[in-house]
Design a protein around this motif. Structure first.
Motif, PDB file in Angstrom:
ATOM      1  N   THR A   1      32.101  67.521  25.453  1.00 27.13           N
ATOM      2  CA  THR A   1      31.508  66.970  26.670  1.00 27.13           C
ATOM      3  C   THR A   1      29.994  67.104  26.671  1.00 27.13           C
ATOM      4  O   THR A   1      29.266  66.147  26.995  1.00 27.13           O
ATOM      5  CB  THR A   1      32.091  67.677  27.912  1.00 27.13           C
TER       6      THR A   1
ATOM      7  N   HIS B   1      29.972  69.387  32.866  1.00 26.38           N
ATOM      8  CA  HIS B   1      29.367  68.300  33.633  1.00 26.38           C
ATOM      9  C   HIS B   1      28.278  68.793  34.573  1.00 26.38           C
ATOM     10  O   HIS B   1      27.343  68.049  34.888  1.00 26.38           O
ATOM     11  CB  HIS B   1      30.448  67.558  34.430  1.00 26.38           C
TER      12      HIS B   1
ATOM     13  N   ARG C   1      25.666  70.852  31.391  1.00 26.98           N
ATOM     14  CA  ARG C   1      25.318  69.909  30.320  1.00 26.98           C
ATOM     15  C   ARG C   1      24.677  70.558  29.106  1.00 26.98           C
ATOM     16  O   ARG C   1      24.032  69.883  28.317  1.00 26.98           O
ATOM     17  CB  ARG C   1      24.415  68.801  30.878  1.00 26.98           C
TER      18      ARG C   1
ATOM     19  N   ARG D   1      28.355  62.653  36.630  1.00 29.71           N
ATOM     20  CA  ARG D   1      27.886  62.015  35.399  1.00 29.71           C
ATOM     21  C   ARG D   1      27.443  60.575  35.644  1.00 29.71           C
ATOM     22  O   ARG D   1      26.745  59.985  34.822  1.00 29.71           O
ATOM     23  CB  ARG D   1      28.973  62.047  34.334  1.00 29.71           C
TER      24      ARG D   1
END
Length: 268
Positions: free
Chosen positions: A82, A170, A173, A265
């Protein structure tokens, strides 16, 4: 459109080096632990001296170890996957084509559920079919409630571990920041649990009210652990449905936080 999105997300989470490495490391650790445990039992314990309580405790430990190792490794894989997509700015391109937050989140959840379900099925099949302790009572054969709770424990330990990593990825990051934050959260959870237990023991003693409150708070602070503890036959002063209702609260909170994090996002 959703099937294509699901396929894209499945490839993103499964077909990458970190996921493959996670599976290989998990299998290696499980095999190593299995051999070590069998060798230890063969050296220091006479099979005839292993009581039913010891056997059940060892089986519970095996379930926790297998589930925790797979959850940890796949959680690391999800975090790396991610955060790398933010680093490479691929989410900018995805969000330019698919603007629906719900579809993006739903596709991710289906993939994470598939990962957790596959891992749970493999672990439960190993424990149920092969087993380590064939000469004694099996934890999974005790009753239907025990089997269901053990399965739920494995699934929840895997799914909510990777979901937590997904949510933190998320929000933050950065893989390094996510790992540091996850470690901090685990330490805080442990300290909170121990502090709560100590406070109740000091102020309420061993009376039924203290025990009941302690189990309820323990189920809220460590929900997956409460499932396996109950499955092992510990008297927690509640019915299985009550336990599931209490443990569903922190699980629901994690799910909502993950949904909010995934929605962010779109704003990158």
């Amino acid at each position: 459109m959703f099937s294509n999105l699901f396929h894209m997300e499945l490839i993103r989470y499964i077909k990458n080096k970190s996921a493959m490495a996670s599976v290989i490391v998990t299998l290696f650790l499980c095999i190593l632990a299995d051999l070590f445990l069998k060798l230890e039992l063969a050296i220091v314990a006479d099979p005839a001296s292993i009581t039913e309580e010891i056997s059940l405790s060892l089986q519970a430990f095996a379930i926790q170890f297998l589930a925790s190792m797979f959850a940890l490794m796949m959680g690391i894989s999800v975090v790396l996957t991610t955060t790398s997509f933010y680093k490479n700015r691929i989410y900018y391109n995805v969000n330019g084509v698919i603007s629906s937050r719900f579809k993006l989140f739903l596709a991710d959840m289906v993939v994470l559920l598939l990962i957790a379900a596959t891992g749970s099925a493999a672990i439960m099949a190993y424990l149920y079919v092969t087993g380590r302790y064939v000469d004694s009572v099996s934890l999974l054969d005790m009753n239907n409630i025990t089997f269901v709770l053990c399965t739920l424990f494995v699934f929840c330990r895997i799914f909510f571990c990777i979901l937590g990593g997904y949510a933190l990825s998320h929000f933050l990051r950065s893989a390094v920041t996510v790992f540091a934050s996850a470690l901090g959260i685990q330490i805080f959870q442990f300290v909170l649990f121990m502090a709560t237990s100590l406070y109740l023991n000091l102020h309420l003693g061993d009376n039924p009210e203290a025990v009941s409150v302690s189990h309820i708070l323990g189920s809220l602070e460590s929900p997956s652990q409460a499932l396996i503890v109950y499955a092992c036959g510990t008297d927690m002063g509640m019915t299985p449905m009550t336990l599931l209702a209490i443990t569903s609260i922190p699980f629901a909170i994690i799910f909502i936080v993950a949904a909010v994090a995934a929605g962010r996002r779109i704003e990158v």
